[in-house]
Design an enzyme around this catalytic site. Structure first.
Site, PDB file in Angstrom:
ATOM      1  N   HIS A   1      10.089  42.648  49.570  1.00 37.04           N
ATOM      2  CA  HIS A   1      10.874  41.833  50.511  1.00 37.04           C
ATOM      3  C   HIS A   1      12.365  41.973  50.280  1.00 37.04           C
ATOM      4  O   HIS A   1      13.164  41.359  50.978  1.00 37.04           O
ATOM      5  CB  HIS A   1      10.471  40.366  50.410  1.00 37.04           C
ATOM      6  CG  HIS A   1      11.080  39.600  49.271  1.00 37.04           C
ATOM      7  ND1 HIS A   1      11.095  40.046  47.974  1.00 37.04           N
ATOM      8  CD2 HIS A   1      11.711  38.379  49.246  1.00 37.04           C
ATOM      9  CE1 HIS A   1      11.685  39.152  47.198  1.00 37.04           C
ATOM     10  NE2 HIS A   1      12.074  38.138  47.944  1.00 37.04           N
ATOM     11  N   GLY A   2      12.762  42.767  49.282  1.00 34.24           N
ATOM     12  CA  GLY A   2      14.171  42.938  48.999  1.00 34.24           C
ATOM     13  C   GLY A   2      14.358  43.724  47.725  1.00 34.24           C
ATOM     14  O   GLY A   2      13.472  44.467  47.291  1.00 34.24           O
TER      15      GLY A   2
ATOM     16  N   ASN B   1      19.928  32.563  48.254  1.00 34.29           N
ATOM     17  CA  ASN B   1      20.088  33.953  48.684  1.00 34.29           C
ATOM     18  C   ASN B   1      20.001  34.130  50.198  1.00 34.29           C
ATOM     19  O   ASN B   1      19.915  35.251  50.689  1.00 34.29           O
ATOM     20  CB  ASN B   1      19.047  34.850  47.999  1.00 34.29           C
ATOM     21  CG  ASN B   1      17.623  34.445  48.338  1.00 34.29           C
ATOM     22  OD1 ASN B   1      17.384  33.420  48.978  1.00 34.29           O
ATOM     23  ND2 ASN B   1      16.662  35.239  47.904  1.00 34.29           N
TER      24      ASN B   1
ATOM     25  N   ASP C   1       9.835  27.366  49.831  1.00 35.45           N
ATOM     26  CA  ASP C   1      10.585  27.876  50.988  1.00 35.45           C
ATOM     27  C   ASP C   1       9.581  28.573  51.900  1.00 35.45           C
ATOM     28  O   ASP C   1       9.608  29.792  52.095  1.00 35.45           O
ATOM     29  CB  ASP C   1      11.693  28.833  50.552  1.00 35.45           C
ATOM     30  CG  ASP C   1      12.724  29.057  51.657  1.00 35.45           C
ATOM     31  OD1 ASP C   1      12.556  28.469  52.739  1.00 35.45           O
ATOM     32  OD2 ASP C   1      13.676  29.822  51.435  1.00 35.45           O
TER      33      ASP C   1
ATOM     34  N   HIS D   1       8.434  36.468  54.556  1.00 32.03           N
ATOM     35  CA  HIS D   1       8.099  37.113  53.288  1.00 32.03           C
ATOM     36  C   HIS D   1       7.700  36.113  52.200  1.00 32.03           C
ATOM     37  O   HIS D   1       7.525  36.495  51.043  1.00 32.03           O
ATOM     38  CB  HIS D   1       9.204  38.066  52.801  1.00 32.03           C
ATOM     39  CG  HIS D   1      10.571  37.483  52.671  1.00 32.03           C
ATOM     40  ND1 HIS D   1      11.707  38.163  53.089  1.00 32.03           N
ATOM     41  CD2 HIS D   1      11.019  36.323  52.141  1.00 32.03           C
ATOM     42  CE1 HIS D   1      12.778  37.435  52.839  1.00 32.03           C
ATOM     43  NE2 HIS D   1      12.387  36.321  52.242  1.00 32.03           N
TER      44      HIS D   1
ATOM     45  N   HIS E   1      18.647  35.908  57.067  1.00 26.74           N
ATOM     46  CA  HIS E   1      17.587  35.581  56.117  1.00 26.74           C
ATOM     47  C   HIS E   1      17.572  34.073  55.906  1.00 26.74           C
ATOM     48  O   HIS E   1      18.556  33.495  55.453  1.00 26.74           O
ATOM     49  CB  HIS E   1      17.886  36.306  54.790  1.00 26.74           C
ATOM     50  CG  HIS E   1      17.009  35.909  53.640  1.00 26.74           C
ATOM     51  ND1 HIS E   1      17.452  35.968  52.332  1.00 26.74           N
ATOM     52  CD2 HIS E   1      15.736  35.461  53.586  1.00 26.74           C
ATOM     53  CE1 HIS E   1      16.477  35.585  51.525  1.00 26.74           C
ATOM     54  NE2 HIS E   1      15.429  35.263  52.255  1.00 26.74           N
TER      55      HIS E   1
END
Length: 400
Positions: A329-330, A164, A76, A273, A182
């Site tokens: 990043h989360g 996600n 990704d 990210h 996102h």
């Protein structure tokens, strides 16, 4: 909070500096494997949301000398965040938020969906066309990996994807309204990632026995496909950035009829990210791969989302060199998607997303907040890396 753990501090492998005291054994083993590679510069930094990935650890910052690990960047490519603040207050929102969610879902295809017409997204894709055509010309096998390649990558411009990925309407501590989303480089980025991960393994076939994990195969500068990968990954990262930009425009137009007239008063950032770029650290120009981490240079703004029932943060970087100017990043997962589906029920999802207008069916059960780390604990572990500028609480959440 300072670094909590250092691996390999006295060994022959480079150190791994970890910004949390909660890390699973799988992630530790992956980090140790990466630290064995001869291309690592100085050390590896593991962010507070660190957890096991494929080959390389999610939540890791990996500086490499004259080389890049495609699997560390992942499939990704360029996945990241975009957030804008609107000129309206929470009190101006409608009493019922479901029409807002439905308007967003009509405007932005989610999951494997795409826009129905090529022409609708062609203008945004036009600046990217030449680079992709050259990439396909040099790598016809990549072209074969995509069914109807031109239509696929153009129709997916301005789409969310699955997993996600999300779009949210949030309010901050001053009751200002934000839109946050996102997403990444969609099917074309996935194809580029998978193709070059396999290509790196083929290129290193004679050296695979020296790798601690075959998924850590890398391209060295001067190798046959290094330059092609650099071109391809930069293209995919730009596609991901434009994809988020296009999607944000679609969302704003979709919600406008349901809200009082508003302006976009502030763009927090459009940040990756999952990506790689050249930076200068500890006396060397290196390739920094942030796999589930964002850049947090001095005064740089970033976005750290929580889960679909908690909080998210707009942050300002403190420029910590030990983290290679990075932060999380989360929240980071604490369990696999399969385990989350086994452990939690739809009732659990409804309880944990109470007050949020979102899907509450089994299709998004793997994204339940309980499958993630406590975002407040994650933030506490990185107060040396960033300061909080805004705290966002979601009111509407559209999941991929």
């Amino acid at each position: 909070m300072p670094i909590k753990k250092i691996l390999n501090g006295n060994g022959k492998d480079v150190p791994v500096k970890i910004y949390t005291d909660t890390i699973d054994h799988g992630a530790i083993n992956q980090l140790k494997n990466i630290a064995k590679l001869p291309i690592i510069h100085s050390h590896i930094a593991a962010m507070p949301d660190v957890h096991m990935g494929i080959g390389a650890t999610v939540g890791s910052v990996i500086p490499t000398l004259n080389a890049i690990i495609p699997a560390a960047v992942g499939v990704d490519i360029g996945c990241g965040m975009n957030a804008v603040r609107l000129s309206i207050k929470a009190s101006q929102l409608p009493d019922h938020l479901k029409p807002l969610r439905e308007a967003i879902e009509r405007a932005v295809p989610v999951g494997a969906g795409a826009h129905s017409q090529v022409s609708a997204r062609a203008q945004a894709c036009k600046p990217l066309e030449k680079g992709l055509a050259q990439l396909f010309e040099r790598h016809p096998t990549l072209l074969k990996m995509l069914r109807q390649p031109h239509a696929t990558w153009v129709k997916q411009m301005g789409t969310l994807g699955s997993g996600n990925h999300f779009i949210e309407l949030c309010v901050d501590e001053s009751d200002d309204v934000w839109i946050m989303l996102h997403s990444g480089s969609r099917g074309i980025g996935n194809a580029i990632g998978r193709y070059f991960i396999q290509q790196a393994k083929r290129d290193m076939q004679g050296h695979m026995q020296h790798l601690p994990d075959k998924d850590l195969a890398y391209f060295s500068e001067g190798s046959p496909h290094f330059n092609d990968y650099v071109v391809a990954v930069n293209w995919a990262q730009e596609y991901a950035r434009v994809n988020r930009q296009e999607m944000m425009g679609l969302v704003l137009r979709a919600i406008a009829p349901h809200l009082p007239e508003f302006d976009v008063s502030h763009e927090a950032i459009n940040c990756h990210h999952n990506y790689v770029q050249q930076e200068f650290h500890y006396g060397e120009q290196v390739f920094v791969t942030r796999k589930g981490a964002i850049s947090a240079r001095q005064d740089e703004l970033g976005i750290i989302p929580g889960s679909m029932g908690t909080r998210s943060y707009i942050v300002r970087g403190k420029g910590s060199e030990e983290s290679f100017c990075s932060c999380s990043h989360g929240a980071g997962r604490v369990m696999s998607r399969g385990k989350a589906k086994q452990l939690f029920s739809r009732k659990d999802l409804e309880e944990q997303t109470r007050g949020v207008e979102c899907r509450k069916d089994k299709g998004v059960l793997d994204e339940i907040p309980g499958a993630y780390k406590d975002i407040d604990q994650v933030m506490a572990h990185q107060n040396d890396l960033v300061e909080v500028v805004h705290t966002l609480k979601q009111l509407v959440c559209v999941k991929g």
